[in-house]
Motif scaffolding. Structure first.
Motif, PDB file in Angstrom:
ATOM      1  N   MET A 320       0.824  -1.386   0.098  1.00 34.93           N
ATOM      2  CA  MET A 320      -0.245  -0.061  -0.287  1.00 34.93           C
ATOM      3  C   MET A 320       0.947   1.118  -0.314  1.00 34.93           C
ATOM      4  O   MET A 320       0.611   2.315  -0.429  1.00 34.93           O
ATOM      5  CB  MET A 320      -0.917  -0.569   0.842  1.00 34.93           C
ATOM      6  N   LEU A 321       1.873   1.151   0.067  1.00 33.85           N
ATOM      7  CA  LEU A 321       3.111   2.961   0.198  1.00 33.85           C
ATOM      8  C   LEU A 321       3.303   3.136  -1.490  1.00 33.85           C
ATOM      9  O   LEU A 321       4.210   3.802  -1.448  1.00 33.85           O
ATOM     10  CB  LEU A 321       4.669   1.821   0.646  1.00 33.85           C
ATOM     11  N   SER A 322       2.280   2.029  -2.405  1.00 33.70           N
ATOM     12  CA  SER A 322       3.025   2.360  -3.702  1.00 33.70           C
ATOM     13  C   SER A 322       1.659   2.829  -3.679  1.00 33.70           C
ATOM     14  O   SER A 322       1.968   3.595  -5.273  1.00 33.70           O
ATOM     15  CB  SER A 322       3.415   0.995  -4.133  1.00 33.70           C
ATOM     16  N   ARG A 323       0.741   3.278  -3.041  1.00 31.24           N
ATOM     17  CA  ARG A 323      -0.388   4.096  -3.845  1.00 31.24           C
ATOM     18  C   ARG A 323      -0.059   5.377  -3.416  1.00 31.24           C
ATOM     19  O   ARG A 323       0.263   5.807  -2.162  1.00 31.24           O
ATOM     20  CB  ARG A 323      -1.179   2.911  -2.447  1.00 31.24           C
ATOM     21  N   PHE A 324      -0.480   5.976  -4.191  1.00 31.93           N
ATOM     22  CA  PHE A 324       0.074   7.871  -4.259  1.00 31.93           C
ATOM     23  C   PHE A 324      -0.687   8.465  -3.341  1.00 31.93           C
ATOM     24  O   PHE A 324      -1.198   8.639  -4.224  1.00 31.93           O
ATOM     25  CB  PHE A 324       0.574   8.579  -5.546  1.00 31.93           C
ATOM     26  N   ASP A 325      -0.716   8.636  -2.137  1.00 30.20           N
ATOM     27  CA  ASP A 325      -1.639   8.811  -1.667  1.00 30.20           C
ATOM     28  C   ASP A 325      -1.248   9.216  -0.266  1.00 30.20           C
ATOM     29  O   ASP A 325      -0.865   8.319   0.706  1.00 30.20           O
ATOM     30  CB  ASP A 325      -3.145   8.289  -1.605  1.00 30.20           C
ATOM     31  N   LEU A 326      -0.679  10.697   0.142  1.00 31.41           N
ATOM     32  CA  LEU A 326       0.022  11.006   1.454  1.00 31.41           C
ATOM     33  C   LEU A 326      -0.487  10.852   2.688  1.00 31.41           C
ATOM     34  O   LEU A 326      -0.196   9.585   3.754  1.00 31.41           O
ATOM     35  CB  LEU A 326       0.412  12.220   1.866  1.00 31.41           C
ATOM     36  N   ASP A 356      11.947  -2.193   2.189  1.00 27.70           N
ATOM     37  CA  ASP A 356      13.649  -1.740   2.083  1.00 27.70           C
ATOM     38  C   ASP A 356      13.947  -1.210   1.110  1.00 27.70           C
ATOM     39  O   ASP A 356      13.605   0.227   1.025  1.00 27.70           O
ATOM     40  CB  ASP A 356      14.867  -2.231   2.108  1.00 27.70           C
ATOM     41  N   SER A 357      13.390  -1.575   0.035  1.00 30.94           N
ATOM     42  CA  SER A 357      13.364  -0.854  -1.806  1.00 30.94           C
ATOM     43  C   SER A 357      11.865  -0.371  -2.039  1.00 30.94           C
ATOM     44  O   SER A 357      12.150   1.083  -2.530  1.00 30.94           O
ATOM     45  CB  SER A 357      13.156  -1.728  -2.822  1.00 30.94           C
ATOM     46  N   VAL A 358      10.966  -0.374  -1.277  1.00 29.44           N
ATOM     47  CA  VAL A 358       9.701   0.148  -1.442  1.00 29.44           C
ATOM     48  C   VAL A 358       9.952   1.426  -0.228  1.00 29.44           C
ATOM     49  O   VAL A 358       9.748   2.312  -0.703  1.00 29.44           O
ATOM     50  CB  VAL A 358       8.549  -0.833  -0.405  1.00 29.44           C
ATOM     51  N   LEU A 359      10.463   1.308   0.463  1.00 23.67           N
ATOM     52  CA  LEU A 359      11.229   2.831   1.525  1.00 23.67           C
ATOM     53  C   LEU A 359      11.978   3.475   0.945  1.00 23.67           C
ATOM     54  O   LEU A 359      11.537   4.726   0.747  1.00 23.67           O
ATOM     55  CB  LEU A 359      11.663   2.794   2.482  1.00 23.67           C
ATOM     56  N   TYR A 360      13.147   3.717  -0.350  1.00 15.71           N
ATOM     57  CA  TYR A 360      13.528   4.074  -1.366  1.00 15.71           C
ATOM     58  C   TYR A 360      12.819   4.214  -2.127  1.00 15.71           C
ATOM     59  O   TYR A 360      13.087   5.810  -2.357  1.00 15.71           O
ATOM     60  CB  TYR A 360      14.679   2.483  -1.338  1.00 15.71           C
ATOM     61  N   ARG A 361      12.084   3.805  -2.534  1.00 14.95           N
ATOM     62  CA  ARG A 361      10.943   4.326  -3.802  1.00 14.95           C
ATOM     63  C   ARG A 361       9.984   5.287  -3.866  1.00 14.95           C
ATOM     64  O   ARG A 361       9.883   6.365  -4.133  1.00 14.95           O
ATOM     65  CB  ARG A 361      10.527   3.454  -4.456  1.00 14.95           C
ATOM     66  N   LEU A 362       9.874   5.370  -2.184  1.00 15.27           N
ATOM     67  CA  LEU A 362       8.853   5.772  -1.777  1.00 15.27           C
ATOM     68  C   LEU A 362       9.880   7.415  -0.975  1.00 15.27           C
ATOM     69  O   LEU A 362       8.849   8.561  -1.662  1.00 15.27           O
ATOM     70  CB  LEU A 362       8.612   5.801  -0.924  1.00 15.27           C
ATOM     71  N   LEU A 366       8.510  11.574  -2.929  1.00 19.00           N
ATOM     72  CA  LEU A 366       8.726  12.451  -1.484  1.00 19.00           C
ATOM     73  C   LEU A 366       9.601  13.998  -2.219  1.00 19.00           C
ATOM     74  O   LEU A 366       8.566  14.895  -2.261  1.00 19.00           O
ATOM     75  CB  LEU A 366       8.838  12.304  -0.675  1.00 19.00           C
ATOM     76  N   GLU A 367       9.790  13.661  -2.627  1.00 14.01           N
ATOM     77  CA  GLU A 367      10.835  14.297  -3.096  1.00 14.01           C
ATOM     78  C   GLU A 367      10.224  14.766  -4.370  1.00 14.01           C
ATOM     79  O   GLU A 367      10.970  16.368  -4.789  1.00 14.01           O
ATOM     80  CB  GLU A 367      12.489  14.151  -2.975  1.00 14.01           C
ATOM     81  N   GLU A 368      10.002  14.424  -5.363  1.00 11.63           N
ATOM     82  CA  GLU A 368       9.637  15.004  -6.552  1.00 11.63           C
ATOM     83  C   GLU A 368       8.523  15.676  -6.398  1.00 11.63           C
ATOM     84  O   GLU A 368       7.694  15.652  -7.306  1.00 11.63           O
ATOM     85  CB  GLU A 368       9.764  13.305  -7.682  1.00 11.63           C
ATOM     86  N   LEU A 369       7.695  15.577  -5.484  1.00  8.47           N
ATOM     87  CA  LEU A 369       6.285  16.091  -5.450  1.00  8.47           C
ATOM     88  C   LEU A 369       6.446  17.918  -5.844  1.00  8.47           C
ATOM     89  O   LEU A 369       7.319  18.716  -5.506  1.00  8.47           O
ATOM     90  CB  LEU A 369       5.752  16.145  -4.244  1.00  8.47           C
ATOM     91  N   GLY A 379       7.445  16.583   3.487  1.00  7.40           N
ATOM     92  CA  GLY A 379       8.710  16.060   4.096  1.00  7.40           C
ATOM     93  C   GLY A 379       8.339  15.831   5.900  1.00  7.40           C
ATOM     94  O   GLY A 379       9.214  15.012   5.988  1.00  7.40           O
ATOM     95  N   GLU A 380       7.207  15.842   6.361  1.00  5.71           N
ATOM     96  CA  GLU A 380       6.841  14.848   7.911  1.00  5.71           C
ATOM     97  C   GLU A 380       6.300  13.674   7.811  1.00  5.71           C
ATOM     98  O   GLU A 380       7.051  12.555   7.519  1.00  5.71           O
ATOM     99  CB  GLU A 380       5.140  15.742   7.871  1.00  5.71           C
ATOM    100  N   VAL A 381       5.473  12.917   6.392  1.00 11.71           N
ATOM    101  CA  VAL A 381       5.536  11.678   5.912  1.00 11.71           C
ATOM    102  C   VAL A 381       7.406  11.341   5.148  1.00 11.71           C
ATOM    103  O   VAL A 381       7.268   9.799   6.236  1.00 11.71           O
ATOM    104  CB  VAL A 381       4.778  11.370   4.659  1.00 11.71           C
ATOM    105  N   ASP A 382       8.098  11.707   5.048  1.00 13.31           N
ATOM    106  CA  ASP A 382       9.273  11.613   4.776  1.00 13.31           C
ATOM    107  C   ASP A 382      10.411  11.509   5.846  1.00 13.31           C
ATOM    108  O   ASP A 382      10.707  10.632   6.058  1.00 13.31           O
ATOM    109  CB  ASP A 382      10.447  12.866   3.401  1.00 13.31           C
TER     110      ASP A 382
END
Length: 404
Positions: A320-326, A356-362, A366-369, A379-382
């Protein structure tokens, strides 16, 4: 017959409303009553339509306690459409003739203490004669309607809506089973009408919220099994209220959590997590429930929910971390954070889910928003993502050392 009882009840309550408002005015200190009357008479409060609307809007909606819960409950007119005695008084003043109020204010100022006391006693006697119904009386009326098999769906829904308001005070919730309310409401979880089922679940959730006594009563009637089945419904509103009731029933309740596992509640949660056609609001509620259960295990030191460390279940959560909803991503990160803290959770299981890889992609995502409005929240989510990543790595190293 049911309609006649409802209409009679409305008439009686509207008559009582007048008495209550009169009582409020007479029982107030003279200075306060006079000031209110004079203020309206001089134009300070002469906004009749807005005062009337205030009372109505206060009584229009009661929302679910659970965050993000949809749906509305339109209160019946048993409270006269007002949310409080203060709003009744405001309405009475706002809908009175300003000149007449000014005259009455002058008359009140002339009253002696004995005369004012006499007026108060007269109102008190009148209210006693009218026998204003107690909450218990109102609950009995609503329950009698629910037990009437010939009642219309509209009146049945109205009875449930009244109970939804009445069970909010803990004393009323504790008395609900004594007057046959729990049996009647639980029975309606099987009603053919979706709206009736939904409101019934809402009433059970409201009555059992932070109330171990009522939680155990409802669990004793076996209502949890039906609520879990409602979690598979096609109606978003029905599922939302079923999740709300389940959360209220099993929160901080070991028996409830055991029953949830016995009824395969974890399968229902996983179904909500992995289904692409499920409303994202329901997924957020499901994730919130997972966090709540994990936190209880952590804080109480109890273990008994094996699905929280099940690899397939964890994989559904990580995906579910791959779904783009903050908001969803934040809730999932909080759930994973709590699960990683549990002694029963193996970091290797999260590793197999490619956490680990899912967190990296996330993090990259988040940086590209681009939106400036989202950057602060992102930033808070990151920050939370980094915290989860550190916790995961720490637990993974700890597991490796233990294995050696």
């Amino acid at each position: 017959m049911a309609m006649a009882r409802v209409h009679a009840k409305r008439s009686r309550h509207h008559g009582l409303l007048v008495v209550v408002v009169l009582s409020a005015i007479l029982l107030l200190p003279v200075a306060a009553a006079t000031a209110a009357a004079v203020a309206v008479a001089e134009g300070e409060g002469d906004n009749r339509s807005s005062l009337g609307a205030t009372g109505n809007e206060e009584g229009k909606m009661v929302s679910g306690a659970e965050p993000g819960g949809g749906g509305l409950v339109v209160e019946d007119e048993f409270a006269g459409g007002f949310g409080s005695l203060d709003s009744m008084l405001q309405w009475a003043i706002g809908n009175s003739d300003p000149e007449k109020l000014k005259e009455n204010a002058a008359d009140v100022q002339k009253l002696s203490t004995d005369e004012l006391l006499k007026r108060r006693m007269e109102i008190k006697e009148l209210m006693e004669k009218l026998k204003m119904p107690s909450d218990a009386d109102l609950m009995k009326i609503a329950i009698a309607d629910l037990n009437n098999s010939s009642i219309s769906l509209e009146d049945r829904q109205r009875a449930l809506q009244e109970l939804l308001v009445l069970v909010e005070p803990i004393d009323n919730a504790n008395d609900l089973d004594k007057v046959g309310g729990l049996v009647a409401v639980i029975k309606d979880l099987n009603n053919e009408n979706e709206e009736i089922r939904t409101t019934s679940a809402w009433v059970l959730g409201k009555a059992s919220q932070n109330n171990a006594f009522v939680q155990n009563q409802i669990l004793g009637y076996g209502a949890l099994a039906r609520l879990v089945k409602m979690g598979y419904a096609t109606s978003t509103e029905e599922v939302a209220k079923a999740l709300y009731a389940i959360s209220a029933l099993i929160r901080d309740n070991v028996n409830g959590q055991d029953a949830f596992c016995s009824e395969d509640g974890n399968a229902m949660l996983q179904y909500i997590l992995v289904s692409n056609n499920i409303d994202i609001r329901l997924q957020k509620k499901a994730v919130f429930l997972v966090t709540d259960l994990a936190d209880f295990q952590l804080n109480s030191g109890k273990s008994g929910l094996p699905f929280l460390s099940d690899r397939l279940f964890l994989k559904s959560l990580v995906a579910m971390l791959s779904r783009f909803d903050l908001d969803l991503q934040e809730k999932v990160l909080l759930a994973i954070k709590s699960l990683l803290k549990l002694p029963s959770t193996d970091a290797a299981d999260f590793e197999s889910c490619n956490l680990d890889s899912v967190l990296y992609r996330l993090g990259v995502q988040l940086e590209e928003l681009a939106s400036e409005e989202q950057k602060e929240y992102a930033g808070e989510v990151d920050d939370l993502r980094r915290e989860v990543q550190m916790l995961f790595q720490s637990k993974l190293r700890e597991g490796t050392r233990t294995a050696l």
